[in-house]
Design an enzyme around this catalytic site. Structure first.
Site, PDB file in Angstrom:
ATOM      1  N   LYS A 173       0.646  -1.237   0.103  1.00  0.00           N
ATOM      2  CA  LYS A 173      -0.086   0.084  -0.016  1.00  0.00           C
ATOM      3  C   LYS A 173       1.194   1.336   0.091  1.00  0.00           C
ATOM      4  CE  LYS A 173      -1.933  -1.387   3.740  1.00  0.00           C
ATOM      5  NZ  LYS A 173      -2.830  -1.688   4.768  1.00  0.00           N
ATOM      6  N   THR A 204      -7.707   8.803   9.579  1.00  0.00           N
ATOM      7  CA  THR A 204      -7.528   7.716   8.977  1.00  0.00           C
ATOM      8  C   THR A 204      -7.389   6.526   9.816  1.00  0.00           C
ATOM      9  OG1 THR A 204      -5.045   8.366   8.726  1.00  0.00           O
ATOM     10  CG2 THR A 204      -6.486   8.917   6.945  1.00  0.00           C
ATOM     11  N   GLY A 206      -7.719   3.400  11.542  1.00  0.00           N
ATOM     12  CA  GLY A 206      -8.333   1.835  11.224  1.00  0.00           C
ATOM     13  C   GLY A 206      -8.342   1.697   9.410  1.00  0.00           C
ATOM     14  N   THR A 207      -7.659   2.424   8.662  1.00  0.00           N
ATOM     15  CA  THR A 207      -7.661   2.298   7.350  1.00  0.00           C
ATOM     16  C   THR A 207      -7.253   0.767   6.986  1.00  0.00           C
ATOM     17  OG1 THR A 207      -5.672   3.439   6.941  1.00  0.00           O
ATOM     18  CG2 THR A 207      -7.764   4.696   6.688  1.00  0.00           C
ATOM     19  N   GLY A 208      -5.997   0.431   7.295  1.00  0.00           N
ATOM     20  CA  GLY A 208      -5.635  -0.725   7.031  1.00  0.00           C
ATOM     21  C   GLY A 208      -6.300  -2.127   7.474  1.00  0.00           C
ATOM     22  N   CYS A 209      -6.920  -1.798   8.670  1.00  0.00           N
ATOM     23  CA  CYS A 209      -7.755  -2.896   9.420  1.00  0.00           C
ATOM     24  C   CYS A 209      -8.963  -3.093   8.299  1.00  0.00           C
ATOM     25  CB  CYS A 209      -7.986  -2.644  10.462  1.00  0.00           C
ATOM     26  SG  CYS A 209      -6.848  -2.332  11.926  1.00  0.00           S
TER      27      CYS A 209
END
Length: 269
Positions: A173, A204, A206-209
Site C-alpha cells: 500500500k 485515517t 483503522g484504514t489498514g484494518c
C-alpha cells in the site's frame, strides 16, 4: 450470507481492529465473527495499554467457531507473540481454512509497537504461506524485506520479495507516499498498479484494518483476489472520503457511510 472471521486485537474506540472489521463485514453484506488476540486501551490520540490473550485461549476461540459454523474467509490482524501466531497457524491448517488475508500489523499510527520484534519471523514463516492476500503498508514492507521503500519501483521490488515468502497475492500500500494513492499488487505472475486520488484528511484511523477486512469479505462472496482487492480499494476510498471527525486525534473512517446517508446522517461529531 457468507461468514467471515477476524482474528485480531480489540480497539476500545471502535475505529480499528476487531471493531473496524465487524463494521466492514456488515457493511459489505457478510456475517462477522471474531477471535480476539489482545485487548487495547486506545482512543484517537494513541494506544495506551495492551493486554494479550494466551495461545490456548486464541486456539479455543478458533476451534469452537470452525467446529460449529462455516467460515468463508479469515482476516488476520494484530498478532503479537510467537505463541499466538503458532496457535493461529496450527488451527487454520487443521480446519483447512481458505481465503485468508494477512494484515501484518506492526506499529500503530501513534507509534506503539503491536508486533514484538522477535515475532516477525514467526509471522512470516507461519502465516504468509497460508495467505491468499498479504497487505503490508510501506513501513511494514520495509521491515519484512529489509529494504528502504521510497517509490513505485521499490514497492514493486518489495511485492516480489514478499511473494517469495509464500503469500499468494501481495499488495504493497502506497498511502504513505506523496501524490496519488498508488498501491502495487503482485499475483505471482504480473505486477499491477491500483491508482486512487489522495484524500487529505487526518481521520485515517483503522484504514489498514478496514481495507484488509474488506478484501476478506469480497473473497468470501466469491470474488477472485484481484477483483476483491479492487473492490476493497473502492470501499476504503469512500470510507476515508467521508471519515469522521471524532475525538482529538486521528478519527475513524466511515464504514457505514452509505447506510448513514440513506438515513439522513452524514457525520458524527
Amino acid at each position: 450470507m457468507k461468514n467471515v472471521l477476524s482474528i485480531a486485537g480489540s480497539d476500545s474506540c471502535g475505529g480499528a481492529g476487531i471493531q473496524a472489521d465487524l463494521k466492514t463485514f456488515s457493511a459489505l453484506g457478510t456475517y462477522g465473527m471474531t477471535v480476539i488476540t489482545a485487548v487495547t486501551a486506545q482512543n484517537t490520540t494513541g494506544v495506551f495499554q495492551v493486554r494479550e490473550l494466551d495461545g490456548d485461549m486464541v486456539q479455543a476461540q478458533i476451534n469452537c467457531l470452525f467446529e460449529d459454523i462455516a467460515v468463508s474467509a479469515v482476516k488476520i490482524g494484530m498478532v503479537s507473540s510467537i505463541e499466538v501466531i503458532a496457535a493461529i497457524a496450527d488451527c487454520l491448517r487443521k480446519h483447512k481454512a481458505g481465503n485468508i488475508v494477512v494484515d501484518p500489523v506492526m506499529v500503530s499510527k501513534s507509534g506503539c509497537h503491536l508486533l514484538r520484534p522477535e515475532s516477525k519471523n514467526a509471522l512470516i514463516q507461519n502465516l504468509f504461506p497460508l495467505a491468499t492476500v498479504v497487505t503490508p503498508n510501506l513501513f511494514e514492507a520495509e521491515v519484512i524485506t529489509g529494504d528502504k521503500i521510497d517509490g513505485i519501483a521499490a514497492m514493486e521490488k518489495a511485492a516480489l520479495k514478499i511473494h517469495e515468502l509464500g503469500a499468494g497475492n501481495v499488495i504493497v500500500k502506497g498511502g504513505h507516499l506523496t501524490g496519488d494513492a498508488i498501491d502495487v499488487v503482485f499475483d505471482g505472475k504480473k505486477l499491477d498498479h491500483l491508482k486512487g486520488k489522495r484524500i487529505f484528511t487526518p481521520n485515517t484511523h483503522g484504514t489498514g484494518c478496514t481495507f484488509s477486512s474488506a478484501i476478506a469479505a469480497y473473497l468470501a462472496k466469491g470474488y477472485g483476489a484481484a477483483e476483491a482487492i479492487r473492490k476493497a480499494k473502492e470501499y476504503i476510498h469512500i470510507a476515508i472520503a467521508n471519515s469522521l471527525p471524532l475525538g482529538h486525534g486521528a478519527g475513524p473512517t466511515h464504514h457505514f457511510y452509505e447506510l448513514y446517508r440513506k438515513a439522513g446522517v452524514v457525520a458524527v461529531r
